[in-house]
Write a protein that holds these residues in place. Sequence first.
Motif, PDB file in Angstrom:
ATOM      1  N   ALA A  26       0.820  -1.203   0.000  1.00  0.00           N
ATOM      2  CA  ALA A  26       0.000   0.000   0.000  1.00  0.00           C
ATOM      3  C   ALA A  26       0.860   1.261   0.000  1.00  0.00           C
ATOM      4  N   ARG A  27       2.085   1.191   0.496  1.00  0.00           N
ATOM      5  CA  ARG A  27       2.962   2.362   0.542  1.00  0.00           C
ATOM      6  C   ARG A  27       3.672   2.610  -0.789  1.00  0.00           C
ATOM      7  N   LEU A  28       3.586   1.686  -1.707  1.00  0.00           N
ATOM      8  CA  LEU A  28       4.230   1.873  -3.007  1.00  0.00           C
ATOM      9  C   LEU A  28       3.477   2.922  -3.814  1.00  0.00           C
ATOM     10  N   PRO A  29       4.192   3.696  -4.634  1.00  0.00           N
ATOM     11  CA  PRO A  29       3.493   4.618  -5.542  1.00  0.00           C
ATOM     12  C   PRO A  29       2.537   3.825  -6.429  1.00  0.00           C
ATOM     13  N   ALA A  30       1.470   4.473  -6.870  1.00  0.00           N
ATOM     14  CA  ALA A  30       0.421   3.789  -7.637  1.00  0.00           C
ATOM     15  C   ALA A  30       0.964   3.103  -8.881  1.00  0.00           C
ATOM     16  N   VAL A  32       3.896   1.896  -9.421  1.00  0.00           N
ATOM     17  CA  VAL A  32       4.680   0.728  -9.016  1.00  0.00           C
ATOM     18  C   VAL A  32       3.742  -0.377  -8.527  1.00  0.00           C
ATOM     19  N   ALA A  33       2.757  -0.031  -7.730  1.00  0.00           N
ATOM     20  CA  ALA A  33       1.799  -1.025  -7.233  1.00  0.00           C
ATOM     21  C   ALA A  33       1.063  -1.693  -8.401  1.00  0.00           C
ATOM     22  N   ASN A  34       0.684  -0.902  -9.404  1.00  0.00           N
ATOM     23  CA  ASN A  34       0.016  -1.468 -10.581  1.00  0.00           C
ATOM     24  C   ASN A  34       0.947  -2.410 -11.331  1.00  0.00           C
ATOM     25  N   TYR A  35       2.210  -2.004 -11.466  1.00  0.00           N
ATOM     26  CA  TYR A  35       3.188  -2.858 -12.139  1.00  0.00           C
ATOM     27  C   TYR A  35       3.364  -4.171 -11.374  1.00  0.00           C
ATOM     28  N   VAL A  36       3.506  -4.075 -10.065  1.00  0.00           N
ATOM     29  CA  VAL A  36       3.706  -5.271  -9.234  1.00  0.00           C
ATOM     30  C   VAL A  36       2.536  -6.240  -9.433  1.00  0.00           C
ATOM     31  N   GLU A  37       1.327  -5.726  -9.420  1.00  0.00           N
ATOM     32  CA  GLU A  37       0.152  -6.584  -9.594  1.00  0.00           C
ATOM     33  C   GLU A  37       0.171  -7.251 -10.972  1.00  0.00           C
ATOM     34  N   GLN A  38       0.447  -6.459 -12.015  1.00  0.00           N
ATOM     35  CA  GLN A  38       0.495  -7.008 -13.367  1.00  0.00           C
ATOM     36  C   GLN A  38       1.605  -8.051 -13.490  1.00  0.00           C
ATOM     37  N   ARG A  39       2.762  -7.711 -12.995  1.00  0.00           N
ATOM     38  CA  ARG A  39       3.923  -8.584 -13.155  1.00  0.00           C
ATOM     39  C   ARG A  39       3.769  -9.875 -12.362  1.00  0.00           C
ATOM     40  N   GLU A  40       3.160  -9.812 -11.190  1.00  0.00           N
ATOM     41  CA  GLU A  40       2.934 -11.033 -10.422  1.00  0.00           C
ATOM     42  C   GLU A  40       1.961 -11.957 -11.150  1.00  0.00           C
ATOM     43  N   GLY A  41       0.960 -11.371 -11.808  1.00  0.00           N
ATOM     44  CA  GLY A  41       0.056 -12.172 -12.633  1.00  0.00           C
ATOM     45  C   GLY A  41       0.796 -12.802 -13.798  1.00  0.00           C
ATOM     46  N   LEU A  79      10.443   2.246 -14.571  1.00  0.00           N
ATOM     47  CA  LEU A  79      10.194   2.444 -13.138  1.00  0.00           C
ATOM     48  C   LEU A  79      11.496   2.466 -12.338  1.00  0.00           C
ATOM     49  N   LYS A  80      12.457   1.629 -12.709  1.00  0.00           N
ATOM     50  CA  LYS A  80      13.744   1.630 -12.008  1.00  0.00           C
ATOM     51  C   LYS A  80      14.473   2.955 -12.205  1.00  0.00           C
ATOM     52  N   ARG A  81      14.358   3.523 -13.387  1.00  0.00           N
ATOM     53  CA  ARG A  81      14.972   4.843 -13.617  1.00  0.00           C
ATOM     54  C   ARG A  81      14.259   5.911 -12.791  1.00  0.00           C
ATOM     55  N   LYS A  82      12.930   5.867 -12.821  1.00  0.00           N
ATOM     56  CA  LYS A  82      12.126   6.876 -12.130  1.00  0.00           C
ATOM     57  C   LYS A  82      12.353   6.847 -10.621  1.00  0.00           C
ATOM     58  N   TYR A  83      12.483   5.671 -10.048  1.00  0.00           N
ATOM     59  CA  TYR A  83      12.568   5.528  -8.589  1.00  0.00           C
ATOM     60  C   TYR A  83      13.955   5.080  -8.124  1.00  0.00           C
ATOM     61  N   ALA A  84      14.979   5.382  -8.892  1.00  0.00           N
ATOM     62  CA  ALA A  84      16.341   4.933  -8.580  1.00  0.00           C
ATOM     63  C   ALA A  84      16.804   5.341  -7.180  1.00  0.00           C
ATOM     64  N   LYS A  85      16.297   6.438  -6.667  1.00  0.00           N
ATOM     65  CA  LYS A  85      16.730   6.927  -5.348  1.00  0.00           C
ATOM     66  C   LYS A  85      15.805   6.485  -4.208  1.00  0.00           C
ATOM     67  N   ASN A  86      14.778   5.724  -4.525  1.00  0.00           N
ATOM     68  CA  ASN A  86      13.832   5.263  -3.519  1.00  0.00           C
ATOM     69  C   ASN A  86      14.140   3.798  -3.197  1.00  0.00           C
ATOM     70  N   VAL A  89      11.184   1.185  -3.033  1.00  0.00           N
ATOM     71  CA  VAL A  89      10.650   0.848  -4.352  1.00  0.00           C
ATOM     72  C   VAL A  89      11.651  -0.017  -5.112  1.00  0.00           C
ATOM     73  N   MET A  90      12.913   0.362  -5.071  1.00  0.00           N
ATOM     74  CA  MET A  90      13.928  -0.402  -5.790  1.00  0.00           C
ATOM     75  C   MET A  90      14.039  -1.828  -5.244  1.00  0.00           C
ATOM     76  N   LYS A  91      13.919  -1.973  -3.937  1.00  0.00           N
ATOM     77  CA  LYS A  91      13.973  -3.308  -3.349  1.00  0.00           C
ATOM     78  C   LYS A  91      12.858  -4.179  -3.932  1.00  0.00           C
ATOM     79  N   ARG A  92      11.666  -3.605  -4.043  1.00  0.00           N
ATOM     80  CA  ARG A  92      10.524  -4.356  -4.577  1.00  0.00           C
ATOM     81  C   ARG A  92      10.706  -4.649  -6.066  1.00  0.00           C
ATOM     82  N   LEU A  93      11.153  -3.658  -6.829  1.00  0.00           N
ATOM     83  CA  LEU A  93      11.327  -3.853  -8.269  1.00  0.00           C
ATOM     84  C   LEU A  93      12.447  -4.835  -8.577  1.00  0.00           C
ATOM     85  N   ASN A  94      13.480  -4.859  -7.745  1.00  0.00           N
ATOM     86  CA  ASN A  94      14.603  -5.762  -7.972  1.00  0.00           C
ATOM     87  C   ASN A  94      14.243  -7.227  -7.736  1.00  0.00           C
TER      88      ASN A  94
END
Length: 109
Positions: A26-30, A32-41, A79-86, A89-94
């Motif tokens: 829930a704390r992820l930017p929208a 990123v959260a949408n990407y996570v949901e899509q990618r997990e599917g 998304l990794k470029r956009k959130y490189a300093k977060n 978020v990077m932990k989740r995307l990685n």
Amino acid sequence: MKMQVRLKVVVVALCFGLAPAVAAEARLPADVANYVEQREGCDHFRGEIPDPPDQQRMKEFEREIRKLCTGTDKKLVKLKRKYAKNQAVMKRLNEFEEGIESPPASSSW
């Protein structure tokens, strides 16, 4: 009656056990959260190819993989470029494998 109480205890325990994971998502930017949901599917269907292949089920899997996986490589890079300093978020995307889409078929002219 005792069974109902036990069931309620189990449900509550499960909810509290899952709460930290749900809160973290829930704390992820929208975007990123949408990407996570899509990618997990996408990853779910990539890992669930029927064996032995059933033609009807294979068509279903291929349709879902196309729908859920197409474009995820580019989205992940963006998304990794956009959130490189977060770090959160990077932990989740990685957690996601890069380069999962097939390269485009080369045209023979």
